[in-house]
Design a protein around this motif. Structure first.
Motif, PDB file in Angstrom:
ATOM      1  N   VAL A   1      13.441   3.554  28.240  1.00  0.00           N
ATOM      2  CA  VAL A   1      13.607   3.382  27.000  1.00  0.00           C
ATOM      3  C   VAL A   1      12.407   3.442  26.140  1.00  0.00           C
ATOM      4  CG1 VAL A   1      14.853   2.598  24.836  1.00  0.00           C
ATOM      5  CG2 VAL A   1      16.114   2.957  27.053  1.00  0.00           C
TER       6      VAL A   1
ATOM      7  N   VAL B   1      19.671  -2.449  34.885  1.00  0.00           N
ATOM      8  CA  VAL B   1      19.335  -2.637  33.466  1.00  0.00           C
ATOM      9  C   VAL B   1      17.687  -2.480  33.325  1.00  0.00           C
ATOM     10  CG1 VAL B   1      21.457  -3.529  32.922  1.00  0.00           C
ATOM     11  CG2 VAL B   1      19.559  -5.152  33.690  1.00  0.00           C
TER      12      VAL B   1
ATOM     13  N   GLY C   1      21.713  -7.170  29.601  1.00  0.00           N
ATOM     14  CA  GLY C   1      22.627  -6.309  30.393  1.00  0.00           C
ATOM     15  C   GLY C   1      23.283  -7.137  31.430  1.00  0.00           C
TER      16      GLY C   1
ATOM     17  N   ILE D   1      23.279  -4.325  39.530  1.00  0.00           N
ATOM     18  CA  ILE D   1      23.080  -4.422  38.335  1.00  0.00           C
ATOM     19  C   ILE D   1      21.786  -4.697  37.664  1.00  0.00           C
ATOM     20  CG2 ILE D   1      23.963  -6.336  37.727  1.00  0.00           C
ATOM     21  CD1 ILE D   1      24.764  -3.345  35.715  1.00  0.00           C
TER      22      ILE D   1
ATOM     23  N   ILE E   1      16.683   0.649  32.867  1.00  0.00           N
ATOM     24  CA  ILE E   1      16.794   1.195  31.463  1.00  0.00           C
ATOM     25  C   ILE E   1      15.731   0.628  30.515  1.00  0.00           C
ATOM     26  CG2 ILE E   1      18.151   0.787  29.530  1.00  0.00           C
ATOM     27  CD1 ILE E   1      20.667   1.156  31.689  1.00  0.00           C
TER      28      ILE E   1
ATOM     29  N   ALA F   1      22.233  -2.625  27.554  1.00  0.00           N
ATOM     30  CA  ALA F   1      20.699  -2.523  27.834  1.00  0.00           C
ATOM     31  C   ALA F   1      20.236  -1.662  27.116  1.00  0.00           C
ATOM     32  CB  ALA F   1      20.912  -2.628  29.238  1.00  0.00           C
ATOM     33  N   PHE F   2      20.806  -0.447  27.123  1.00  0.00           N
ATOM     34  CA  PHE F   2      19.993   0.913  26.380  1.00  0.00           C
ATOM     35  C   PHE F   2      19.746   0.279  24.940  1.00  0.00           C
ATOM     36  CE2 PHE F   2      20.706   4.951  23.960  1.00  0.00           C
ATOM     37  CZ  PHE F   2      19.768   5.399  24.653  1.00  0.00           C
TER      38      PHE F   2
ATOM     39  N   TYR G   1      29.326  -1.611  34.938  1.00  0.00           N
ATOM     40  CA  TYR G   1      28.136  -1.061  34.987  1.00  0.00           C
ATOM     41  C   TYR G   1      28.022  -0.077  33.714  1.00  0.00           C
ATOM     42  CZ  TYR G   1      27.029  -2.300  39.699  1.00  0.00           C
ATOM     43  OH  TYR G   1      26.479  -3.006  41.137  1.00  0.00           O
TER      44      TYR G   1
ATOM     45  N   ALA H   1      27.466  -2.577  30.440  1.00  0.00           N
ATOM     46  CA  ALA H   1      26.314  -3.262  30.530  1.00  0.00           C
ATOM     47  C   ALA H   1      25.130  -2.389  30.351  1.00  0.00           C
ATOM     48  CB  ALA H   1      26.160  -3.963  31.805  1.00  0.00           C
ATOM     49  N   SER H   2      25.093  -1.019  31.134  1.00  0.00           N
ATOM     50  CA  SER H   2      23.872  -0.466  30.735  1.00  0.00           C
ATOM     51  C   SER H   2      23.778   0.293  29.250  1.00  0.00           C
ATOM     52  CB  SER H   2      24.440   1.112  31.597  1.00  0.00           C
ATOM     53  OG  SER H   2      24.056   0.686  32.840  1.00  0.00           O
TER      54      SER H   2
END
Lengths: 106, 241
Positions: B181, B174, A93, B170, B177, A76-77, A69, A72-73
């Protein structure tokens, strides 16, 4: 247990907090400071949901490379910083999660 | 004009699609869990239909199965669901324009997912562009999916043990996120996110998501204080000769 009574009570305590602000929307003028604070709501709440879901596995803090996780985070960020399309961020992600998970298990 | 409204409705549903997928395992597990704990099917279905509040539903059926007293269940559900009040307050400037009749279904279907996409729409595009249709397109999609998957969970019963441990949440992570952002535009937004992440981690084991509420308030206050301090400094600089 009286299911009907229980369900009715649950409707009351979940619906009223959602509806009351909407009901009062045109009746009350929010102070400028409150309006300013409200802009921070999605950042605060969604960030907390993200860290509480991705940093913890089965109730334990899992800040290690074994936890896909986190990788993947981070992907994605970075992708979200680079471009704004939600679909692209989610895809990046999910793909990185699948790769990390396969790689960690294999 | 009708086609514009229809288009906004479709856009709302479209933008929610990834979050709808992310919600599928939760609803299936909810249905399966309710069935496994011996609750009548109609109760499991009715809760999804009229309470419609993901995490609260899980906690409710778990407490019901352990024989908790009614006031305990109701109070717990109230606290777990309280973040929606923050969501609703933050949408006030955008729902003001609509009739009370429209606000009812909007409030009833307010979830993390619809809030996330609707707030994005409200702040990034022209907010007057059929916001209610966009919102209800998103909400209707979430709602119908939730009902269908609750039913699948009930029927399929124990075919789906521990879906969340397979890592299906998950998608939600995501997606959130990707939503947060783009909102990080000025330094105080980053301060808010950092405080939220830190405090959310430290308060994870607080009961009934009270850590989430506490951390939200701390993070929001931090962001506002940082923004005000920063602005004051720039004003002073401007006024200096």
């Amino acid at each position: 247990m009286n299911y009907l009574l229980l369900i009715a009570a649950m409707v009351a305590v979940t619906f009223l907090p959602r509806y009351l602000p909407f009901y009062l929307a045109s009746k009350l003028q929010l102070p400028r400071s409150v309006e300013q604070a409200l802009n921070y709501v999605p950042i605060a709440v969604l960030t907390i949901i993200v860290v509480q879901t991705s940093l913890f596995r089965e109730g334990q803090l899992a800040m290690s490379l074994d936890n896909p996780y986190i990788g993947a985070s981070i992907v994605a960020f970075v992708v979200a910083l680079w471009q704004k399309r939600l679909f692209v961020t989610i895809l990046a992600g999910l793909v990185s999660y699948a790769v990390l998970r396969y790689w960690l298990l294999g | 004009m009708i086609s514009n409204k229809l288009q906004s409705t479709i856009e709302g549903a479209r933008d929610t699609l990834p979050l709808v997928f992310a919600a599928i395992p939760f609803a299936i597990v909810y249905g399966a869990l309710g069935h496994a704990q011996g609750l009548p099917d109609w109760v499991v279905i009715a809760i999804s239909m009229v309470v419609f509040a993901g995490a609260s539903q899980f906690i409710a059926i778990t407490l019901m199965a352990t024989g908790a007293a009614l006031p305990v269940i109701v109070l717990t559900v109230f606290v777990v669901n309280l973040r929606h009040m923050l969501y609703a307050v933050s949408l006030i400037p955008y729902v003001k324009q609509f009739s009370q009749l429209k606000r009812l279904p909007m409030a009833f279907t307010l979830t993390d997912e619809t809030y996330a996409v609707a707030f994005n729409r409200a702040t990034q595009d022209d907010p007057s562009a059929h916001f209610a249709h966009y919102y209800l397109g998103s909400a209707a999609f979430m709602y119908l999916n939730w009902q269908l998957c609750t039913w699948i969970g009930l029927v399929a019963g124990n075919q789906f043990p521990q879906l969340t441990s397979f890592g299906l949440d998950i998608a939600m992570v995501v997606a959130f996120i990707g939503i947060v952002v783009p909102h990080l535009k000025i330094p105080s937004h980053w301060v808010c996110a950092l405080v939220a992440a830190l405090s959310g981690t430290l308060t994870y084991d607080w009961p009934n998501q009270s850590g989430l509420l506490f951390s939200s308030v701390i993070a929001i206050i931090s962001g506002v204080m940082f923004e005000n301090a920063f602005n004051k400094k720039t004003i002073i600089k401007k006024e200096a000769p």
